[in-house]
Scaffold this motif. Structure first.
Motif, PDB file in Angstrom:
ATOM      1  N   GLU A 348       5.230  20.660  18.816  1.00  0.00           N
ATOM      2  CA  GLU A 348       4.232  21.726  18.924  1.00  0.00           C
ATOM      3  C   GLU A 348       3.910  22.015  20.389  1.00  0.00           C
ATOM      4  O   GLU A 348       3.654  23.171  20.759  1.00  0.00           O
ATOM      5  CB  GLU A 348       2.962  21.343  18.163  1.00  0.00           C
ATOM      6  CG  GLU A 348       3.124  21.327  16.652  1.00  0.00           C
ATOM      7  CD  GLU A 348       3.508  22.688  16.098  1.00  0.00           C
ATOM      8  OE1 GLU A 348       3.006  23.716  16.620  1.00  0.00           O
ATOM      9  OE2 GLU A 348       4.314  22.734  15.155  1.00  0.00           O
ATOM     10  N   THR A 352       4.502  25.670  22.044  1.00  0.00           N
ATOM     11  CA  THR A 352       3.448  26.369  22.764  1.00  0.00           C
ATOM     12  C   THR A 352       3.903  26.731  24.173  1.00  0.00           C
ATOM     13  O   THR A 352       3.644  27.837  24.661  1.00  0.00           O
ATOM     14  CB  THR A 352       2.179  25.502  22.824  1.00  0.00           C
ATOM     15  OG1 THR A 352       1.787  25.150  21.498  1.00  0.00           O
ATOM     16  CG2 THR A 352       1.048  26.245  23.498  1.00  0.00           C
ATOM     17  N   ALA A 381      -2.857  31.566  16.903  1.00  0.00           N
ATOM     18  CA  ALA A 381      -2.458  30.635  15.849  1.00  0.00           C
ATOM     19  C   ALA A 381      -1.738  29.418  16.415  1.00  0.00           C
ATOM     20  O   ALA A 381      -2.010  28.279  16.012  1.00  0.00           O
ATOM     21  CB  ALA A 381      -1.572  31.352  14.836  1.00  0.00           C
ATOM     22  N   VAL A 382      -0.830  29.632  17.346  1.00  0.00           N
ATOM     23  CA  VAL A 382      -0.058  28.516  17.911  1.00  0.00           C
ATOM     24  C   VAL A 382      -0.967  27.576  18.695  1.00  0.00           C
ATOM     25  O   VAL A 382      -0.906  26.345  18.531  1.00  0.00           O
ATOM     26  CB  VAL A 382       1.080  29.058  18.806  1.00  0.00           C
ATOM     27  CG1 VAL A 382       1.722  27.915  19.602  1.00  0.00           C
ATOM     28  CG2 VAL A 382       2.137  29.757  17.962  1.00  0.00           C
ATOM     29  N   GLY A 384      -4.239  27.326  18.391  1.00  0.00           N
ATOM     30  CA  GLY A 384      -5.200  26.736  17.469  1.00  0.00           C
ATOM     31  C   GLY A 384      -4.615  25.576  16.696  1.00  0.00           C
ATOM     32  O   GLY A 384      -5.266  24.543  16.494  1.00  0.00           O
ATOM     33  N   ASN A 385      -3.366  25.719  16.268  1.00  0.00           N
ATOM     34  CA  ASN A 385      -2.699  24.634  15.543  1.00  0.00           C
ATOM     35  C   ASN A 385      -2.524  23.406  16.438  1.00  0.00           C
ATOM     36  O   ASN A 385      -2.742  22.265  15.997  1.00  0.00           O
ATOM     37  CB  ASN A 385      -1.341  25.106  15.040  1.00  0.00           C
ATOM     38  CG  ASN A 385      -0.579  24.023  14.303  1.00  0.00           C
ATOM     39  OD1 ASN A 385      -1.006  23.530  13.275  1.00  0.00           O
ATOM     40  ND2 ASN A 385       0.563  23.632  14.847  1.00  0.00           N
ATOM     41  N   LEU A 386      -2.176  23.637  17.690  1.00  0.00           N
ATOM     42  CA  LEU A 386      -2.001  22.516  18.615  1.00  0.00           C
ATOM     43  C   LEU A 386      -3.327  21.799  18.862  1.00  0.00           C
ATOM     44  O   LEU A 386      -3.374  20.562  18.922  1.00  0.00           O
ATOM     45  CB  LEU A 386      -1.416  23.022  19.931  1.00  0.00           C
ATOM     46  CG  LEU A 386      -1.125  21.964  21.003  1.00  0.00           C
ATOM     47  CD1 LEU A 386      -0.224  20.863  20.473  1.00  0.00           C
ATOM     48  CD2 LEU A 386      -0.496  22.624  22.230  1.00  0.00           C
ATOM     49  N   GLU A 388      -5.771  21.489  16.773  1.00  0.00           N
ATOM     50  CA  GLU A 388      -6.047  20.668  15.597  1.00  0.00           C
ATOM     51  C   GLU A 388      -5.266  19.365  15.639  1.00  0.00           C
ATOM     52  O   GLU A 388      -5.790  18.302  15.297  1.00  0.00           O
ATOM     53  CB  GLU A 388      -5.710  21.448  14.328  1.00  0.00           C
ATOM     54  CG  GLU A 388      -6.679  22.577  14.019  1.00  0.00           C
ATOM     55  CD  GLU A 388      -6.391  23.230  12.693  1.00  0.00           C
ATOM     56  OE1 GLU A 388      -5.602  22.659  11.907  1.00  0.00           O
ATOM     57  OE2 GLU A 388      -6.940  24.312  12.426  1.00  0.00           O
ATOM     58  N   ARG A 389      -4.020  19.421  16.054  1.00  0.00           N
ATOM     59  CA  ARG A 389      -3.204  18.198  16.119  1.00  0.00           C
ATOM     60  C   ARG A 389      -3.719  17.246  17.192  1.00  0.00           C
ATOM     61  O   ARG A 389      -3.661  16.023  17.040  1.00  0.00           O
ATOM     62  CB  ARG A 389      -1.742  18.553  16.381  1.00  0.00           C
ATOM     63  CG  ARG A 389      -1.095  19.317  15.240  1.00  0.00           C
ATOM     64  CD  ARG A 389       0.397  19.479  15.426  1.00  0.00           C
ATOM     65  NE  ARG A 389       0.966  20.215  14.319  1.00  0.00           N
ATOM     66  CZ  ARG A 389       1.254  19.698  13.122  1.00  0.00           C
ATOM     67  NH1 ARG A 389       1.011  18.405  12.913  1.00  0.00           N
ATOM     68  NH2 ARG A 389       1.758  20.432  12.162  1.00  0.00           N
TER      69      ARG A 389
END
Length: 403
Positions: A348, A352, A381-382, A384-386, A388-389
């Motif tokens: 991820e 990014t 989205a990209v 935001g996902n990172l 969260e991880r």
């Protein structure tokens, strides 16, 4: 980018709201009434899961677990002592923590939901201002795999990575001094084009030092403050640093008007560099910063709230990604054996980076406002996902007591 207030400098576990985040798994915690007798051991509650009442106290830690069983279940943790306490459920052989609850007040019952497989387990009670106490060992036979767990990271584990990171920051500050001196010289020399060219590299160097901002203290506001909270906005005398110079360079201010802000910026950076040898970062904050740097990027850079004319928010986001990688590089030895999702996190990060690098063409960064709706949504989205991880990194690296 603006820094969070001290109240935000904390692990992403929402203890007050009753949540436990461990190794990517979320466990619900509810405040109940009554003690261990509120649920008969093994009885099925409204949630459809077996419940077991567990005592939390220095003398009776872990008492009540008489009939261990595998599978998903809930432990009703009741604090019978006079002090608040936190509780871990750990594997006896490895010390790996399967679940934890903080801030269980006297007379309070809270729930811990876990999935357990074959193995030996024990509760550890850690009262405030008292030594940790480990309860009796309980053995489970049969059953499937246990839920996520991780060996606790202590304050001592984080000292080495923190010292190494401080050394890295020192090198970055040396570079920053040279770059802000060049920016000042271009401004005072009356060359706005050269000054604009010098501004961005210097600002990005500072942005890459993201995990150190807490140790920079008041210097961070002088160097990278915004107009937030300033009554006079961009004309307020307290508006200083990179963004003050940015505003002037991209809004046609004269060299005479910018000479003082550019000089003040260079002086503040030099003072920070000179004082850094005596600074001490909090090792406990290192893992939190790995999550927080990009969390702030999403909040401030991807919304354009820190753009004062240069249109460089996406370049700043890319520098913040470098800053996140610098923190993770120091934490990697600790994460390698504790975070099974580490390879996916690396993918991820690469994803990014590839996305953000695509916004730079022939040395020019695309301004945020030039992105169409699709690209804007993809970027949000990209990132935001990172973010969260990275929350799992912050949680795993939140130091835990072992004594």
């Amino acid at each position: 980018m603006p820094r969070p207030s001290p109240a935000r400098l904390r692990s992403p576990r929402i203890w007050g709201a009753g949540s436990v985040l461990l190794a990517g798994g979320v466990v619900a915690v509810l405040v109940l009434t009554g003690g261990p007798d509120a649920a008969e051991e093994g009885a099925t509650a409204a949630d459809g899961l077996p419940h077991t009442g567990i005592e939390v106290s220095p003398s009776g830690c872990g008492h009540g677990w008489q009939h261990p069983r595998p599978g998903t279940q809930v432990f009703d943790l009741h604090n019978t002592s006079g002090n608040a306490a936190e509780v871990y459920l750990k594997a006896v052989d490895t010390g790996a923590v399967y679940g934890e609850v903080e801030g269980i007040g006297p007379g309070t019952t809270r729930q811990l939901r876990v999935r357990l497989g074959q193995g030996s387990y024990a509760f550890m009670c850690l009262p405030d201002d008292a030594d940790a106490v480990t309860g009796p060992t309980v053995r489970i036979t049969g059953g499937g795999r246990s839920g996520p767990a991780a060996a606790p990271i202590t304050q001592h584990d984080l000292i080495g990575p923190s010292i190494d990171y401080q050394r890295w920051v020192a090198g970055g500050l040396d570079d920053l001094v040279r770059q802000t001196d060049a920016l000042r010289d271009a401004v005072t020399g009356g060359d706005p084009a050269a000054a604009r060219d010098a501004w961005l590299p210097a600002h990005l160097t500072y942005e890459r030092l993201g995990a150190a901002y807490g140790a920079f203290g008041d210097a961070d506001k002088k160097i990278n403050g915004t107009t937030a909270g300033l009554a006079g906005g961009v004309h307020d005398p307290e508006f200083t640093g990179f963004h003050r110079v940015e505003y002037g360079l991209w809004h046609g201010e004269s060299a005479d008007a910018l000479r003082a802000p550019a000089t003040a910026l260079a002086d503040a950076v030099t003072a920070l560099r000179d004082d850094w040898a005596q600074a001490r970062m909090d090792p406990a904050a290192l893992g939190l910063r790995a999550h927080e740097i990009l969390e702030n990027t999403v909040q401030f850079e991807l919304t354009g709230r820190t753009d004062y004319g240069s249109g460089s928010n996406l370049a700043t986001a890319r520098a913040n990604l470098d800053g996140t990688r610098a923190v993770l590089a120091r934490l990697r030895p600790l994460l390698a054996t504790r975070l099974p999702e580490l390879p996916q996190l690396d993918r991820e990060l690469d994803r990014t980076q590839q996305l953000l690098d695509g916004f730079r063409t022939d040395g020019r960064w695309t301004p945020l406002g030039e992105l169409d709706r699709s690209r804007r949504q993809q970027t949000n989205a990209v990132l935001g996902n990172l973010v969260e991880r990275l929350a799992s990194v912050a949680t795993l690296c939140d130091p835990r007591r072992t004594v």
